[in-house]
Scaffold this motif. Structure first.
Motif, PDB file in Angstrom:
ATOM      1  N   LEU A 168     -57.106  34.518 -30.999  1.00 16.46           N
ATOM      2  CA  LEU A 168     -56.297  33.945 -32.073  1.00 16.46           C
ATOM      3  C   LEU A 168     -56.819  34.337 -33.454  1.00 16.46           C
ATOM      4  O   LEU A 168     -56.258  33.934 -34.466  1.00 16.46           O
ATOM      5  N   ASN A 169     -57.918  35.073 -33.471  1.00 17.06           N
ATOM      6  CA  ASN A 169     -58.582  35.468 -34.717  1.00 17.06           C
ATOM      7  C   ASN A 169     -59.075  34.253 -35.511  1.00 17.06           C
ATOM      8  O   ASN A 169     -59.176  34.294 -36.749  1.00 17.06           O
ATOM      9  N   HIS A 170     -59.380  33.179 -34.790  1.00 14.86           N
ATOM     10  CA  HIS A 170     -59.892  31.979 -35.442  1.00 14.86           C
ATOM     11  C   HIS A 170     -61.367  32.149 -35.789  1.00 14.86           C
ATOM     12  O   HIS A 170     -62.136  32.751 -35.036  1.00 14.86           O
ATOM     13  N   GLU A 182     -72.165  35.692 -30.868  1.00 16.88           N
ATOM     14  CA  GLU A 182     -72.445  37.076 -31.248  1.00 16.88           C
ATOM     15  C   GLU A 182     -71.186  37.830 -31.644  1.00 16.88           C
ATOM     16  O   GLU A 182     -71.253  38.845 -32.349  1.00 16.88           O
ATOM     17  N   LYS A 183     -70.042  37.340 -31.168  1.00 15.91           N
ATOM     18  CA  LYS A 183     -68.763  37.952 -31.524  1.00 15.91           C
ATOM     19  C   LYS A 183     -67.802  36.847 -31.954  1.00 15.91           C
ATOM     20  O   LYS A 183     -67.892  35.715 -31.478  1.00 15.91           O
ATOM     21  N   LYS A 184     -66.868  37.201 -32.800  1.00 16.08           N
ATOM     22  CA  LYS A 184     -65.910  36.209 -33.289  1.00 16.08           C
ATOM     23  C   LYS A 184     -65.092  35.622 -32.142  1.00 16.08           C
ATOM     24  O   LYS A 184     -64.734  34.447 -32.159  1.00 16.08           O
ATOM     25  N   GLU A 185     -64.817  36.453 -31.136  1.00 16.62           N
ATOM     26  CA  GLU A 185     -63.911  36.037 -30.062  1.00 16.62           C
ATOM     27  C   GLU A 185     -64.571  35.169 -28.998  1.00 16.62           C
ATOM     28  O   GLU A 185     -63.893  34.569 -28.185  1.00 16.62           O
ATOM     29  N   ALA A 194     -62.534  24.909 -27.853  1.00 22.44           N
ATOM     30  CA  ALA A 194     -61.436  24.884 -28.817  1.00 22.44           C
ATOM     31  C   ALA A 194     -61.733  25.847 -29.956  1.00 22.44           C
ATOM     32  O   ALA A 194     -62.879  26.263 -30.160  1.00 22.44           O
ATOM     33  N   SER A 195     -60.700  26.185 -30.698  1.00 28.28           N
ATOM     34  CA  SER A 195     -60.882  27.019 -31.886  1.00 28.28           C
ATOM     35  C   SER A 195     -59.897  26.582 -32.963  1.00 28.28           C
ATOM     36  O   SER A 195     -58.877  25.933 -32.674  1.00 28.28           O
ATOM     37  N   SER A 196     -60.227  26.932 -34.212  1.00 31.60           N
ATOM     38  CA  SER A 196     -59.324  26.643 -35.327  1.00 31.60           C
ATOM     39  C   SER A 196     -59.542  27.679 -36.413  1.00 31.60           C
ATOM     40  O   SER A 196     -60.556  28.404 -36.418  1.00 31.60           O
ATOM     41  N   TRP A 197     -58.583  27.746 -37.376  1.00 32.73           N
ATOM     42  CA  TRP A 197     -58.688  28.744 -38.436  1.00 32.73           C
ATOM     43  C   TRP A 197     -59.933  28.531 -39.276  1.00 32.73           C
ATOM     44  O   TRP A 197     -60.563  29.462 -39.729  1.00 32.73           O
ATOM     45  N   GLN A 246     -57.157  21.900 -33.902  1.00 33.79           N
ATOM     46  CA  GLN A 246     -57.920  22.683 -32.948  1.00 33.79           C
ATOM     47  C   GLN A 246     -57.053  22.950 -31.726  1.00 33.79           C
ATOM     48  O   GLN A 246     -56.341  22.066 -31.260  1.00 33.79           O
ATOM     49  N   HIS A 247     -57.142  24.181 -31.246  1.00 34.79           N
ATOM     50  CA  HIS A 247     -56.371  24.601 -30.078  1.00 34.79           C
ATOM     51  C   HIS A 247     -57.345  24.777 -28.921  1.00 34.79           C
ATOM     52  O   HIS A 247     -58.409  25.385 -29.094  1.00 34.79           O
ATOM     53  N   PHE A 248     -56.965  24.264 -27.765  1.00 35.74           N
ATOM     54  CA  PHE A 248     -57.888  24.149 -26.650  1.00 35.74           C
ATOM     55  C   PHE A 248     -57.567  25.112 -25.509  1.00 35.74           C
ATOM     56  O   PHE A 248     -56.408  25.488 -25.280  1.00 35.74           O
TER      57      PHE A 248
END
Lengths: 114, 118
Positions: free
Chosen positions: A27-29, A69-72, A92-95, A103-105
């Motif tokens: 999601l590029n979060h 170590e990586k954004k993803e 979860a992640s968010s912008w 937050q998206h799970f």
């Protein structure tokens, strides 16, 4: 499709063993989080990361470790120091860290002790 | 002290009726966000609706609306015309502003188990 992928869906741990739960997002979060859910309870924050190579302890970090170590990717290791690891783990992640950012799970990993 | 309180462990509602799920919160921050999530039996957490502390209008998203009463620190979720597929756990959550003093994630309540009956 963009989303958060957690694996495995089910995981079993032997006494004294470390196990690692995977979390990947496309999601590029910037921000990623790990929560623990016990039966009949809400979620509790374990660790979070706002940026690559940086992470912070949440409310129940003892017995857990993470890396970013990586954004993803934001893997969670449940160490042998965690004496009661049986639970449902959600990533979860968010912008970002704004209070209006939902937050998206992922679909979660169920961890059990053998 | 609990930061998020959901006083209804379980609710039974007839299909097509409206349902209100209660949530009260505790914070000393002026800036905060309130969220509702749905968790079906499969386990994933689905984001439903958001309300900011400075928002003057109640948030709405389709059949979901949030009854926000700031002075009472209340953020109840209203589901109109309930459907069988609405049966799930529902969680209220809060994210405090920069001065919240807590971790940067969401603080969750213990949830309400909603069962829609035909």
């Amino acid at each position: 499709d963009g989303g958060i992928t957690q694996s495995p869906k089910y995981l079993f741990r032997k006494e004294g063993q470390n196990v690692t739960l995977s979390c990947e997002q496309n999601l590029n979060h910037d921000a990623m989080y790990w929560y623990r859910q016990d039966p009949g309870q809400g979620l509790r924050l374990i660790y979070y990361s706002q940026i690559v190579n940086d992470f912070q302890k949440g409310d129940i970090a003892e017995g857990y470790s993470v890396s970013r170590e990586k954004k993803e990717s934001f893997p969670l290791t449940v160490t042998s120091a965690q004496k009661n690891p049986t639970a449902f783990y959600l990533c979860a992640s968010s912008w970002g860290r704004g209070i209006n950012q939902p937050q998206h799970f992922g679909d979660g990993t169920r961890l059990s002790i053998l | 002290a609990q930061k998020i309180t959901q006083t209804q462990p379980g609710m039974f509602v007839q299909e097509k009726e409206a349902v209100t799920l209660d949530c009260t919160y505790d914070t000393s921050d002026q800036s905060y966000g309130l969220f509702w999530y749905k968790q079906p039996s499969s386990g994933e957490m689905i984001f439903l609706i958001y309300q900011g502390s400075y928002d003057e209008q109640n948030a709405t998203e389709g059949r979901y609306s949030l009854n926000f009463q700031k002075a009472r620190k209340s953020a109840n979720l209203v589901i109109s015309a309930s459907q069988l597929g609405d049966s799930a756990m529902y969680f209220c959550a809060m994210r405090e502003g920069e001065t919240g003093g807590g971790a940067d994630g969401l603080t969750f309540g213990k949830g309400t188990h909603l069962i829609i009956q035909p």
